[in-house]
Design a protein around this motif. Sequence first.
Motif, PDB file in Angstrom:
ATOM      1  N   TYR A   1       0.807  -1.219   0.000  1.00 16.16           N
ATOM      2  CA  TYR A   1       0.000   0.000   0.000  1.00 16.16           C
ATOM      3  C   TYR A   1       0.845   1.277   0.000  1.00 16.16           C
ATOM      4  N   ASN A   2       2.162   1.105  -0.061  1.00 17.83           N
ATOM      5  CA  ASN A   2       3.087   2.239  -0.103  1.00 17.83           C
ATOM      6  C   ASN A   2       2.832   3.212   1.049  1.00 17.83           C
ATOM      7  N   ILE A   3       2.761   2.635   2.249  1.00 15.98           N
ATOM      8  CA  ILE A   3       2.523   3.425   3.460  1.00 15.98           C
ATOM      9  C   ILE A   3       3.684   3.188   4.429  1.00 15.98           C
ATOM     10  N   PRO A   4       3.872   4.094   5.364  1.00 17.83           N
ATOM     11  CA  PRO A   4       4.983   3.929   6.310  1.00 17.83           C
ATOM     12  C   PRO A   4       4.815   2.684   7.199  1.00 17.83           C
ATOM     13  N   CYS A   5       5.955   2.114   7.553  1.00 17.22           N
ATOM     14  CA  CYS A   5       5.996   1.004   8.498  1.00 17.22           C
ATOM     15  C   CYS A   5       7.155   1.246   9.448  1.00 17.22           C
ATOM     16  N   ILE A   6       6.851   1.236  10.725  1.00 22.86           N
ATOM     17  CA  ILE A   6       7.880   1.350  11.747  1.00 22.86           C
ATOM     18  C   ILE A   6       8.161  -0.055  12.254  1.00 22.86           C
ATOM     19  N   ASP A   7       9.376  -0.526  12.044  1.00 27.38           N
ATOM     20  CA  ASP A   7       9.748  -1.870  12.486  1.00 27.38           C
ATOM     21  C   ASP A   7      10.157  -1.809  13.963  1.00 27.38           C
ATOM     22  N   LEU A   8       9.158  -1.613  14.817  1.00 30.36           N
ATOM     23  CA  LEU A   8       9.405  -1.466  16.244  1.00 30.36           C
ATOM     24  C   LEU A   8      10.025  -2.722  16.843  1.00 30.36           C
ATOM     25  N   ASN A   9       9.666  -3.884  16.324  1.00 29.29           N
ATOM     26  CA  ASN A   9      10.230  -5.132  16.835  1.00 29.29           C
ATOM     27  C   ASN A   9      11.754  -5.085  16.756  1.00 29.29           C
ATOM     28  N   SER A  10      12.285  -4.736  15.593  1.00 28.90           N
ATOM     29  CA  SER A  10      13.743  -4.669  15.415  1.00 28.90           C
ATOM     30  C   SER A  10      14.363  -3.511  16.189  1.00 28.90           C
ATOM     31  N   ILE A  11      13.671  -2.376  16.214  1.00 28.24           N
ATOM     32  CA  ILE A  11      14.181  -1.219  16.955  1.00 28.24           C
ATOM     33  C   ILE A  11      14.311  -1.570  18.437  1.00 28.24           C
ATOM     34  N   MET A  12      13.316  -2.277  18.957  1.00 24.96           N
ATOM     35  CA  MET A  12      13.372  -2.673  20.371  1.00 24.96           C
ATOM     36  C   MET A  12      14.463  -3.694  20.640  1.00 24.96           C
ATOM     37  N   VAL A  13      14.665  -4.636  19.717  1.00 28.06           N
ATOM     38  CA  VAL A  13      15.742  -5.608  19.882  1.00 28.06           C
ATOM     39  C   VAL A  13      17.068  -4.869  20.008  1.00 28.06           C
ATOM     40  N   ASP A  14      17.304  -3.938  19.120  1.00 23.56           N
ATOM     41  CA  ASP A  14      18.555  -3.168  19.166  1.00 23.56           C
ATOM     42  C   ASP A  14      18.677  -2.381  20.467  1.00 23.56           C
ATOM     43  N   HIS A  15      17.599  -1.715  20.852  1.00 23.43           N
ATOM     44  CA  HIS A  15      17.632  -0.918  22.078  1.00 23.43           C
ATOM     45  C   HIS A  15      17.845  -1.804  23.306  1.00 23.43           C
ATOM     46  N   TYR A  16      17.068  -2.877  23.405  1.00 25.46           N
ATOM     47  CA  TYR A  16      17.192  -3.767  24.569  1.00 25.46           C
ATOM     48  C   TYR A  16      18.591  -4.354  24.666  1.00 25.46           C
ATOM     49  N   ASN A  17      19.166  -4.735  23.546  1.00 26.15           N
ATOM     50  CA  ASN A  17      20.529  -5.270  23.581  1.00 26.15           C
ATOM     51  C   ASN A  17      21.536  -4.192  23.977  1.00 26.15           C
ATOM     52  N   SER A  18      21.259  -2.950  23.647  1.00 23.21           N
ATOM     53  CA  SER A  18      22.190  -1.875  24.008  1.00 23.21           C
ATOM     54  C   SER A  18      22.122  -1.528  25.495  1.00 23.21           C
ATOM     55  N   VAL A  19      20.950  -1.707  26.120  1.00 23.34           N
ATOM     56  CA  VAL A  19      20.813  -1.348  27.542  1.00 23.34           C
ATOM     57  C   VAL A  19      20.972  -2.548  28.473  1.00 23.34           C
ATOM     58  N   GLY A  20      20.840  -3.755  27.945  1.00 24.07           N
ATOM     59  CA  GLY A  20      21.003  -4.961  28.749  1.00 24.07           C
ATOM     60  C   GLY A  20      19.715  -5.456  29.391  1.00 24.07           C
TER      61      GLY A  20
END
Length: 181
Positions: A111-130
Amino acid sequence: GRSSKSFYDQGRFKTITDSLKEGDFVMIQFAINDSASSNAERYAPVCGNADNPTSGSYEWYMTQFIKDTMAKGATPILVTTVIGMKAYSGGKFVNSYNNYCDACKKLASKYNIPCIDLNSIMVDHYNSVGYDTAKSYHLMGVVSGSTDGTHFCEKGADIVAGLVSGAVKKQGIKGLALYVK
């Protein structure tokens, strides 16, 4: 506690679309409750076909939300599901609900609409903070005796909202990104 199926079937999305006007934005995120195969009221399996989704599938319900939003002149923004503490495996956080996240991304592309890949963003963030800091974002980290590693406490909700707003800004979502500081 609703899935895309129960949210649609119970008329909750219609309540939203009835009040939409041109220029509005609607962030749409489902998956965790959709995957509850033992709960017929919630279960909306992934069918794997964004182009011609099977009735009753996650893709079918998400397609209804997208089309109903666009019909009002509003912009749908798909958001992949959050991760919880069960996404910790082998000493690190990993993506979860991958089939739902993939379906979400395929629908956004179609549909050519925005998608925020929060799942991946959270994985990166959680791994960065422990692990311990990530745990402090969830009820299990702040409520004595709680084992709830899915739902967020206020601190966690603020962090996740910040991740979403950061993604809006980073993606430059037209009409919305300029409001993110």
